[in-house]
Design a protein around this motif. Structure first.
Motif: not given
Ligand SMILES: C[S@@+](CC[C@H](N)C(=O)[O-])C[C@H]1O[C@@H](n2cnc3c(N)ncnc32)[C@H](O)[C@@H]1O
Length: 355
Positions: A274-279
């Motif tokens: 599970l990944y995310h960036s600037i969220f």
């Protein structure tokens, strides 16, 4: 002295744009702050935020909405003089020359500009893949398993195909040299495990307001969020858009919390990432708490044959001035900072040792 936070917010954003490589936007925002203070037409564009506090201006990214709205108008071709005054590879960026033309365009194009400003900017920064890459490689190396990837807040989904890009990490490189998407990263510190075997067997993504790349209007809106004097960023995004369209990218329109609870679970024989960036910073506190609980719950169901990774490129909530790449990997649940990174992915200071 006025205690209206708007001019200060515009000047703060001007400094950020200039120091992050967009002196054109920096100069334009300085002019906009002056115009606002002098009671000029910028005041009308910002009237929906009259009387709000500095925190709300930041949370709603109001200065970015404003500056990107002019870029959108310039890209649209509806204001030919503005288009001609905006930066182009063969023309120097000159905010002092462009500003009077932009100011004069506000009256005739008020509706266009105000409509653009009606919702938050939705950038999708391809170079952030250069930061996430080290995390994916670490998961692949440490689990030895194929990856199932789930991205939260994916915007247009441009970073779903991160494994199809070509990366230059200082002197090192990774990926297909023939890829149309080239990601240069100014790398310091040790390298991540570049030799790890990477196979992405599933990719999924959600965004509460996905950008549909097949729709030219939405595509232009996405491009308008790229600062107009950053030609390399623009070219990279255009190449990634073509790649995503060719691969039939899909981003589910869903809230991240509900989607994670419903869709993400460990699966035997694969590493689920599970990944995310600037969220994360855009989530209300209760959604953040709910997501953390959901992620811990998924982690608790992981095992050595069905590991689960939470990879994120985000500022810590108590210090939005730095951006970290962090990885938590279950079944152990060990959490570590892998790197300190630039918010747009230009630099990575890798910290994790790969022995
Ligand atoms: C600043 S953009 C970053 C996009 C992308 N992750 C990147 O790094 O280029 C933040 C994204 O988060 C999405 N978002 C915000 N809150 C959300 C939520 N509760 N559920 C899903 N997506 C959300 C926004 O729509 C936006 O596309």
């Amino acid at each position: 002295m006025s205690d209206d936070p708007i001019p200060g917010a515009l000047r703060l954003q001007a400094g950020v744009c200039t120091s992050f490589g967009s002196p054109f936007n920096g100069g334009m925002l300085q002019h906009m702050a002056g115009d606002y203070e002098a009671g000029g037409p910028v005041r009308q564009l910002l009237s929906p935020w009259a009387g709000v506090g500095a925190r709300q201006l930041f949370d709603e990214a109001v200065p970015l909405r404003l500056i990107n709205a002019f870029n959108h108008l310039a890209l649209s071709g509806e204001a030919a003089e503005l288009t001609a005054a905006y930066p182009a590879p063969d023309r120097p960026a000159d905010p002092d020359a462009a500003w009077p033309i932009a100011r004069a365009a506000i009256g005739p194009h008020l509706e266009h500009l105000a409509a653009f400003m009606g919702h938050e900017p939705q950038t999708n920064e391809v170079r952030r893949a250069g930061c996430l890459l080290g995390g994916f490689l670490t998961v692949a190396a440490e689990t030895g398993l194929p990856l199932r990837t789930f991205e939260l807040g994916a915007s247009a989904g441009l970073n779903l195909y991160w494994d199809r890009f070509h990366y230059r990490l200082g002197e090192a490189e990774w990926g297909d040299p023939a890829s149309p998407v080239e990601i240069p990263v100014d790398w310091t510190g040790p390298l991540p495990p570049l030799g790890a075997e990477v196979q992405v067997v599933e990719r999924h993504a959600c965004d509460r307001r996905p950008t549909d790349l097949a729709d030219p209007a939405q595509r232009r809106r996405l491009i308008a969020c790229i600062w107009p004097d950053q030609f390399d960023r623009l070219a990279r995004s255009r190449a990634a858009i073509d790649l995503a369209l060719a691969r039939g990218v899909q981003v589910d329109a869903a809230d991240a919390l509900a989607w994670t609870r419903e869709r993400v679970a460990p699966r035997s024989g694969t590493a689920t990432v599970l990944y995310h960036s600037i969220f994360w910073q855009y989530l209300p506190a209760e959604t953040r708490a709910g997501l953390e609980a959901a992620i811990q719950d998924i982690g608790a169901r992981a095992s050595a044959s069905a590991p689960f990774a939470w990879l994120r490129m985000e500022p810590p909530m108590d210090n939005l001035a730095v951006v970290e790449l962090r990885l938590t990997l279950w079944p152990s649940g060990e959490d570590r900072r892998l790197a300190l990174v630039h918010p747009h992915g230009a630099t990575v200071a890798w910290e994790a040792d790969q022995e």
